[in-house]
Design a protein around this motif. Structure first.
Motif, short mmCIF file in Angstrom:
data_model
loop_
_atom_site.label_atom_id
_atom_site.label_comp_id
_atom_site.label_asym_id
_atom_site.label_seq_id
_atom_site.Cartn_x
_atom_site.Cartn_y
_atom_site.Cartn_z
N GLY A 96 -17.80 -44.00 12.43
CA GLY A 96 -16.96 -44.84 11.58
C GLY A 96 -17.60 -45.24 10.27
N ALA A 97 -16.82 -46.00 9.49
CA ALA A 97 -17.33 -46.54 8.22
C ALA A 97 -18.53 -47.45 8.51
N THR A 98 -18.52 -48.06 9.68
CA THR A 98 -19.63 -48.93 10.10
C THR A 98 -20.99 -48.28 9.82
N HIS A 121 -16.90 -56.99 6.07
CA HIS A 121 -16.57 -56.66 7.46
C HIS A 121 -17.81 -56.89 8.35
N ASP A 201 -17.18 -50.81 0.05
CA ASP A 201 -16.61 -50.55 1.37
C ASP A 201 -15.13 -50.25 1.12
N ALA A 203 -13.24 -48.53 3.12
CA ALA A 203 -12.83 -48.01 4.43
C ALA A 203 -11.33 -47.75 4.48
N HIS A 204 -10.55 -48.61 3.81
CA HIS A 204 -9.09 -48.50 3.89
C HIS A 204 -8.47 -47.74 2.71
N HIS A 231 -10.07 -42.30 9.30
CA HIS A 231 -8.98 -42.36 10.28
C HIS A 231 -8.00 -43.50 9.99
N LYS A 232 -8.43 -44.47 9.19
CA LYS A 232 -7.55 -45.63 8.98
C LYS A 232 -6.27 -45.25 8.24
C1 LIG Z 1 -12.92 -53.39 5.58
C2 LIG Z 1 -13.55 -52.63 6.71
N1 LIG Z 1 -14.75 -52.08 6.54
C3 LIG Z 1 -15.36 -51.39 7.52
C4 LIG Z 1 -14.78 -51.23 8.74
C5 LIG Z 1 -15.47 -50.44 9.81
O1 LIG Z 1 -14.82 -49.24 10.03
P1 LIG Z 1 -14.97 -48.40 11.39
O2 LIG Z 1 -14.24 -49.15 12.43
O3 LIG Z 1 -14.36 -47.09 11.03
O4 LIG Z 1 -16.41 -48.26 11.68
C6 LIG Z 1 -13.50 -51.78 8.97
C7 LIG Z 1 -12.83 -51.64 10.28
O5 LIG Z 1 -11.77 -52.11 10.55
C8 LIG Z 1 -12.87 -52.51 7.93
O6 LIG Z 1 -11.65 -53.08 8.10
#
Ligand SMILES: Cc1ncc(COP(=O)(O)O)c(C=O)c1O
Length: 490
Positions: A96-98, A121, A201, A203-204, A231-232
């Motif tokens: 994930g983005a994490t 996040h 970030d 991610a979205h 994937h979001k």
């Molecule tokens: C703003 C934001 N950054 C990072 C993340 C982390 O993404 P992931 O769940 O794909 O690791 C999320 C997850 O919801 C998010 O909303």
């Protein structure tokens, strides 16, 4: 073009999807599989749905390359991704983005000062613990009605730059979960004067690049790195993401080394192939699909704004300081005149109308659309809300739900120091003046009122008691009943 048709066409096209092609080629060879994984091409799965996934779930055999030293199809797929998103270098993420956020923070190094928006996040907390970096938080602009953060003002960043020295990197969250986009260009230029790279970030926001009518992507606006949780919003498997490094990013090789350190030695090929396929699909059809989805969402928004008791904002978000745009596919439904809260509305939609929204807050629900929704989906939401509006009692005046958020507490330890120290449990009422070993983030706004290493102030204690009394969901605390908090045992 029909969305369904686009889906079928994709595989037949087989252009520029090197990972998928290599996987198919490997399947066609029909080798005796004397290597990992143990399910042997899906034969070990007893459910037929899984067998199909298993057929392309291989590992790093000759011809399929190695994510830790990419020289073949993975190198080519990452190059294609960099080209599509305008990056110098793109690294695939399978956690994930994490994991992309964690790579960037780890690359900064221990004790480095890093500017973070307070609405970061929770994956940032993991990154801070892993890296030992010292966060300097910037306040966000809150929406008074929703109680959530929509942006960070460039002026707030300027003020921090003037008052804190030695900042090595800066982050923004843009778009936010709610879809609002920051003034990235202005902030990137400001940071450039101080020679500080801006990392976003995003991610979205991985779909933005594929349509000029959507907000501009962070890298286009001058950010030097961005992280996508593909994937979001894209047709990509869950957990797949990309870390993009842009032109002039100062420590790319170090980030690459961190990527190696934090990435599984067995990255999933279905995930990585789905990145390839999703990217190729959006390059080929994205503009048309995103146009159609945008139109449908705008039409649905207009219908909702005609339903008594509900409001869905769009351009009005731009009235908040620091908001430069919004994702048209995030449709926020605010309950302005019904005797119903967001959690009840979310439950009603699911139980009576078969609609599951992305999230619910006190006075709103958030619907996330993508080009791959069925045409009826927009219609169904509007019809359901209209029905609910007729069935539920109306009230006048907005609910005033949110108390003042406590000021950001001072940091005594870095999150890493706090995490690694011995902890003890204390009652929340007795925790004032102690160093927190935990994060507490009420939802909404999803912004922590305390993170590990910060000193628990009287305002934080008061706020935590308020959260407990009002049964507001809080993320991060071990004690879900909000009786106690973990603190550093000094
Ligand atoms: C703003 C934001 N950054 C990072 C993340 C982390 O993404 P992931 O769940 O794909 O690791 C999320 C997850 O919801 C998010 O909303």
């Amino acid at each position: 073009m029909k969305i369904e048709a686009a889906g079928r066409e994709r595989v037949g096209d087989a252009v520029n999807i090197p990972i998928y092609e290599a996987l198919l080629e490997y399947c066609r060879e029909r080798n005796v599989l004397l290597h990992m994984p143990g399910h042997k091409g899906g034969r070990g799965f007893t459910l037929s749905e899984f067998q199909a996934v298993g057929m392309v779930d291989f590992t790093e055999v000759p011809g399929l390359d190695d994510l830790h030293n990419p020289r073949g199809v993975l190198s080519e797929a990452q190059r294609l991704a960099a080209e599509a998103w305008g990056a110098e270098r793109s690294l695939f993420l399978v956690n994930g983005a994490t994991s992309g956020i964690q790579c960037l923070l780890l690359a900064l190094g221990e004790e480095s000062r890093v500017l973070l928006p307070r609405n970061a996040h929770r994956s940032f907390l993991g990154g801070l613990v892993i890296s030992g970096a010292r966060p300097i938080f910037v306040e966000c602009e809150m929406d008074a009605t929703l109680g959530v953060a929509l942006s960070v003002r460039p002026e707030s960043i300027r003020a921090k730059l003037s008052s804190c020295s030695g900042i090595k990197g800066a982050f923004l969250v843009s778009p936010t979960y709610y879809g609002t986009v920051n003034e990235i260009k202005e902030i990137a230029e400001l940071l450039l004067e101080w020679e500080i790279p801006l990392m976003v970030d995003e991610a979205h926001g991985s779909h933005f690049i594929f349509h000029p009518g959507y907000p501009r992507a962070a890298l286009q606006e001058g950010a030097q790195a961005s992280v996508h949780g593909l994937h979001k919003t894209m047709p990509v498997l869950t957990q797949a993401g990309i870390l993009h490094l842009g032109a002039g990013f100062p420590w790319s090789d170090r980030v690459q080394a961190c990527h190696g350190l934090l990435t599984s030695t067995s990255p999933s090929y279905p995930l990585m192939a789905s990145i390839d396929i999703g990217r190729a699909t959006m390059q080929k059809h994205g503009r048309e699909l995103l146009e159609q989805a945008k139109e449908r969402t705008e039409r649905c928004r207009r219908r909702i704004n005609g339903i008594p008791g509900f409001v869905s904002r769009s351009w009005e978000f731009l009235e908040t300081d620091g908001v430069a745009g919004y994702d048209p596919l995030k449709l926020l439904v605010e309950i302005t005149g019904l005797d119903l809260d967001g959690y009840q509305l979310s439950r009603l939609l699911r139980e009576h109308y078969g609609i599951q929204v992305e999230l619910a807050g006190d006075n709103h629900v958030l619907a996330m659309f993508s080009p791959f929704n069925r045409p009826d989906d927009w219609d169904n939401l509007a019809v359901a809300l209209s029905d609910i509006s007729q069935r539920y009692a109306h009230r006048s005046g907005a609910r005033n739900l949110f108390p003042g958020f406590p000021p950001i507490p001072p940091l005594a330890f870095t999150p890493r120091e706090s995490f690694l120290s011995p902890h003890k449990t204390v009652k929340i009422e007795e925790s004032k003046g102690m160093i927190s070993a935990e994060m507490a983030a009420p939802y909404p706004p999803g912004i922590p009122c305390i993170i590990p290493g910060e000193i628990i102030t009287a305002e934080v204690v008061e706020y935590l008691i308020y959260l407990k009394q009002n049964e507001i969901p809080v993320q991060g605390l071990q004690d879900r009943s909000l009786q106690s908090i973990q603190v550093v045992n000094v």
